[in-house]
Design a protein around this motif. Sequence first.
Motif, mmCIF file in Angstrom:
data_model
loop_
_atom_site.group_PDB
_atom_site.id
_atom_site.type_symbol
_atom_site.label_atom_id
_atom_site.label_comp_id
_atom_site.label_asym_id
_atom_site.label_seq_id
_atom_site.Cartn_x
_atom_site.Cartn_y
_atom_site.Cartn_z
ATOM 1 N N ILE A 252 -21.629 -6.187 38.639
ATOM 2 C CA ILE A 252 -22.636 -6.919 37.880
ATOM 3 C C ILE A 252 -22.132 -7.080 36.451
ATOM 4 O O ILE A 252 -21.805 -6.093 35.792
ATOM 5 C CB ILE A 252 -23.973 -6.141 37.877
ATOM 6 C CG1 ILE A 252 -24.429 -5.879 39.314
ATOM 7 C CG2 ILE A 252 -25.046 -6.895 37.095
ATOM 8 C CD1 ILE A 252 -24.546 -7.106 40.171
ATOM 9 N N PRO A 253 -22.034 -8.329 35.951
ATOM 10 C CA PRO A 253 -21.538 -8.521 34.589
ATOM 11 C C PRO A 253 -22.405 -7.766 33.588
ATOM 12 O O PRO A 253 -23.621 -7.815 33.670
ATOM 13 C CB PRO A 253 -21.657 -10.035 34.375
ATOM 14 C CG PRO A 253 -21.830 -10.613 35.721
ATOM 15 C CD PRO A 253 -22.455 -9.581 36.579
ATOM 16 N N GLY A 254 -21.778 -7.060 32.707
ATOM 17 C CA GLY A 254 -22.499 -6.262 31.715
ATOM 18 C C GLY A 254 -21.532 -5.216 31.188
ATOM 19 O O GLY A 254 -20.364 -5.199 31.587
ATOM 20 N N LEU B 49 -20.226 -16.263 36.038
ATOM 21 C CA LEU B 49 -20.393 -17.613 36.577
ATOM 22 C C LEU B 49 -20.884 -17.579 38.015
ATOM 23 O O LEU B 49 -21.712 -18.391 38.423
ATOM 24 C CB LEU B 49 -19.071 -18.386 36.475
ATOM 25 C CG LEU B 49 -18.808 -19.026 35.114
ATOM 26 C CD1 LEU B 49 -17.377 -19.528 35.020
ATOM 27 C CD2 LEU B 49 -19.775 -20.176 34.863
ATOM 28 N N TYR B 50 -20.379 -16.610 38.800
ATOM 29 C CA TYR B 50 -20.807 -16.480 40.197
ATOM 30 C C TYR B 50 -22.322 -16.276 40.260
ATOM 31 O O TYR B 50 -23.019 -16.956 41.011
ATOM 32 C CB TYR B 50 -20.079 -15.316 40.876
ATOM 33 C CG TYR B 50 -20.728 -14.886 42.178
ATOM 34 C CD1 TYR B 50 -20.554 -15.633 43.343
ATOM 35 C CD2 TYR B 50 -21.531 -13.740 42.252
ATOM 36 C CE1 TYR B 50 -21.163 -15.255 44.535
ATOM 37 C CE2 TYR B 50 -22.136 -13.362 43.442
ATOM 38 C CZ TYR B 50 -21.947 -14.127 44.576
ATOM 39 O OH TYR B 50 -22.564 -13.755 45.738
ATOM 40 N N PHE B 51 -22.832 -15.350 39.436
ATOM 41 C CA PHE B 51 -24.266 -15.066 39.487
ATOM 42 C C PHE B 51 -25.108 -16.208 38.911
ATOM 43 O O PHE B 51 -26.195 -16.497 39.419
ATOM 44 C CB PHE B 51 -24.584 -13.741 38.787
ATOM 45 C CG PHE B 51 -24.345 -12.550 39.676
ATOM 46 C CD1 PHE B 51 -25.218 -12.263 40.714
ATOM 47 C CD2 PHE B 51 -23.237 -11.739 39.491
ATOM 48 C CE1 PHE B 51 -24.999 -11.192 41.566
ATOM 49 C CE2 PHE B 51 -23.004 -10.658 40.334
ATOM 50 C CZ PHE B 51 -23.892 -10.380 41.369
ATOM 51 N N ILE B 52 -24.612 -16.859 37.861
ATOM 52 C CA ILE B 52 -25.383 -17.968 37.288
ATOM 53 C C ILE B 52 -25.426 -19.145 38.269
ATOM 54 O O ILE B 52 -26.492 -19.711 38.535
ATOM 55 C CB ILE B 52 -24.791 -18.420 35.928
ATOM 56 C CG1 ILE B 52 -24.962 -17.306 34.887
ATOM 57 C CG2 ILE B 52 -25.459 -19.694 35.443
ATOM 58 C CD1 ILE B 52 -24.177 -17.526 33.608
ATOM 59 N N GLU C 215 -25.971 -10.057 50.049
ATOM 60 C CA GLU C 215 -24.724 -10.222 49.296
ATOM 61 C C GLU C 215 -24.863 -9.679 47.880
ATOM 62 O O GLU C 215 -23.992 -8.956 47.391
ATOM 63 C CB GLU C 215 -24.403 -11.715 49.212
ATOM 64 C CG GLU C 215 -23.296 -12.173 50.105
ATOM 65 C CD GLU C 215 -22.886 -13.576 49.735
ATOM 66 O OE1 GLU C 215 -23.635 -14.501 50.073
ATOM 67 O OE2 GLU C 215 -21.833 -13.737 49.099
ATOM 68 N N TYR C 216 -25.953 -10.046 47.212
ATOM 69 C CA TYR C 216 -26.193 -9.573 45.848
ATOM 70 C C TYR C 216 -26.279 -8.045 45.834
ATOM 71 O O TYR C 216 -25.736 -7.384 44.949
ATOM 72 C CB TYR C 216 -27.490 -10.175 45.291
ATOM 73 C CG TYR C 216 -27.378 -11.591 44.736
ATOM 74 C CD1 TYR C 216 -26.143 -12.221 44.601
ATOM 75 C CD2 TYR C 216 -28.506 -12.283 44.320
ATOM 76 C CE1 TYR C 216 -26.048 -13.508 44.089
ATOM 77 C CE2 TYR C 216 -28.412 -13.580 43.807
ATOM 78 C CZ TYR C 216 -27.185 -14.182 43.699
ATOM 79 O OH TYR C 216 -27.094 -15.447 43.183
ATOM 80 N N LYS C 217 -26.966 -7.475 46.823
ATOM 81 C CA LYS C 217 -27.146 -6.031 46.914
ATOM 82 C C LYS C 217 -25.780 -5.343 46.994
ATOM 83 O O LYS C 217 -25.532 -4.345 46.312
ATOM 84 C CB LYS C 217 -27.975 -5.714 48.171
ATOM 85 C CG LYS C 217 -28.378 -4.258 48.321
ATOM 86 C CD LYS C 217 -29.447 -4.112 49.393
ATOM 87 C CE LYS C 217 -29.718 -2.657 49.740
ATOM 88 N NZ LYS C 217 -28.709 -2.092 50.658
ATOM 89 N N GLU C 218 -24.888 -5.921 47.797
ATOM 90 C CA GLU C 218 -23.535 -5.390 47.952
ATOM 91 C C GLU C 218 -22.801 -5.385 46.607
ATOM 92 O O GLU C 218 -22.120 -4.418 46.269
ATOM 93 C CB GLU C 218 -22.794 -6.268 48.964
ATOM 94 C CG GLU C 218 -21.531 -5.681 49.547
ATOM 95 C CD GLU C 218 -20.876 -6.663 50.516
ATOM 96 O OE1 GLU C 218 -21.237 -6.645 51.706
ATOM 97 O OE2 GLU C 218 -20.005 -7.455 50.081
ATOM 98 N N LYS C 219 -22.974 -6.474 45.840
ATOM 99 C CA LYS C 219 -22.313 -6.577 44.537
ATOM 100 C C LYS C 219 -22.875 -5.530 43.566
ATOM 101 O O LYS C 219 -22.125 -4.936 42.791
ATOM 102 C CB LYS C 219 -22.470 -7.978 43.946
ATOM 103 C CG LYS C 219 -21.794 -9.071 44.762
ATOM 104 C CD LYS C 219 -20.296 -8.919 44.787
ATOM 105 C CE LYS C 219 -19.671 -9.716 45.928
ATOM 106 N NZ LYS C 219 -19.892 -9.100 47.263
ATOM 107 N N PHE C 220 -24.187 -5.300 43.629
ATOM 108 C CA PHE C 220 -24.804 -4.284 42.775
ATOM 109 C C PHE C 220 -24.239 -2.910 43.115
ATOM 110 O O PHE C 220 -23.883 -2.132 42.235
ATOM 111 C CB PHE C 220 -26.336 -4.284 42.955
ATOM 112 C CG PHE C 220 -27.056 -5.186 41.992
ATOM 113 C CD1 PHE C 220 -27.535 -4.698 40.784
ATOM 114 C CD2 PHE C 220 -27.233 -6.533 42.289
ATOM 115 C CE1 PHE C 220 -28.194 -5.529 39.889
ATOM 116 C CE2 PHE C 220 -27.878 -7.379 41.394
ATOM 117 C CZ PHE C 220 -28.364 -6.876 40.193
#
Lengths: 237, 100
Positions: free
Chosen positions: A134-136, A163-166, A124-129
């Motif tokens: 990615i917040p930034g 917030l999702y990532f934290i 899931e994280y990989k998909e978001k990347f």
Amino acid sequence: MSDQAHAVPGGVRLAHHFDDLEQQHESAQLGMWAFMLTEIMFFGGLFLCYIVYRNLYPEAWQLASHQLNVLMGGVNTAVLICSSLTMALAIRTAQTGGGRIPQIGWLALTLLFGTAFLVIKTFEYKEKFEHGLIPGPSFIDPSGHAAAVFGAEVRHARIFFSLYFIMTGLHAFHMIVGIGMMFWTMRCSWKGYYTASNYDGLEMFGLYWHFVDIVWIFLFPLLYLLGAHATGGGGHH
Amino acid sequence: MSGHTQHHIVPLRHYIGVFVALIVLTAATYLTALIDMGPLNTPVAMAIAIVKALLVILIFMHVKYSNRLIQTMVIASALWLMIMFGFAGGDYLTRGWISG
């Protein structure tokens, strides 16, 4: 090591400062719940942050939530529920005097489910990347994917993803710690420390494992399902 | 005050029952999220989540069979969380009432 010194494999362990095993057991339970109270307040602060920002930017929240993978989040919810059942059964095996092999069997199954959760989370994280979510600084790049998806709400959507990532990251960290403790618990189980008259260590670890499951029970609907009823994209309020 | 302790052992069918209920409620969370109930969307989702959490706490975590001290501790956890949400929420959600 000194803690293990008076441990009698397959026998009863009573620390010298307790009257009896019942008092020792209740003390362990009370201490564990005191720790979990601090954990509840710890995660609670993040949930409070979520409530405040969601109330400020409801449209961005709905649009951003719609970008999360509901299938992966849903499967992970089921995986954690399975792991909670196998954890409860590991403790029940100790309670009913089942040997160390069935104990370790249930713990290994719990470990398997816990690992499966983290593997799915990694995808899931990989998909978001890959989607640039990615917040930034790049999140609000006008030529980026996020700007195209969220339009004028892109800065507010970035707060959602922070917030999702934290929140999911902190939860995943708790899972990793849990898996580390799982190996320790399996080692103790192998040495025959958990018997029908004293299985405190196993039970306290179980409490932690169930607590982490409960956090996810709240994270899943709050993060993943806000945009589910607006499948065409574009929230309506 | 004997050296041997006897804790409540939850029947296997109760564990299986809780497991099935948790899976069914997860499906219910997803299905109700597909329906737009306006302001009721989040309260319905949270009500289901609270029922799920209670099932885990009471049965899987044995709080139903624990002593009063532990039960008080669990209720205190919820109370402390509500104090934090209540006071902070009361602040943030009413800021718009002040004009100028």
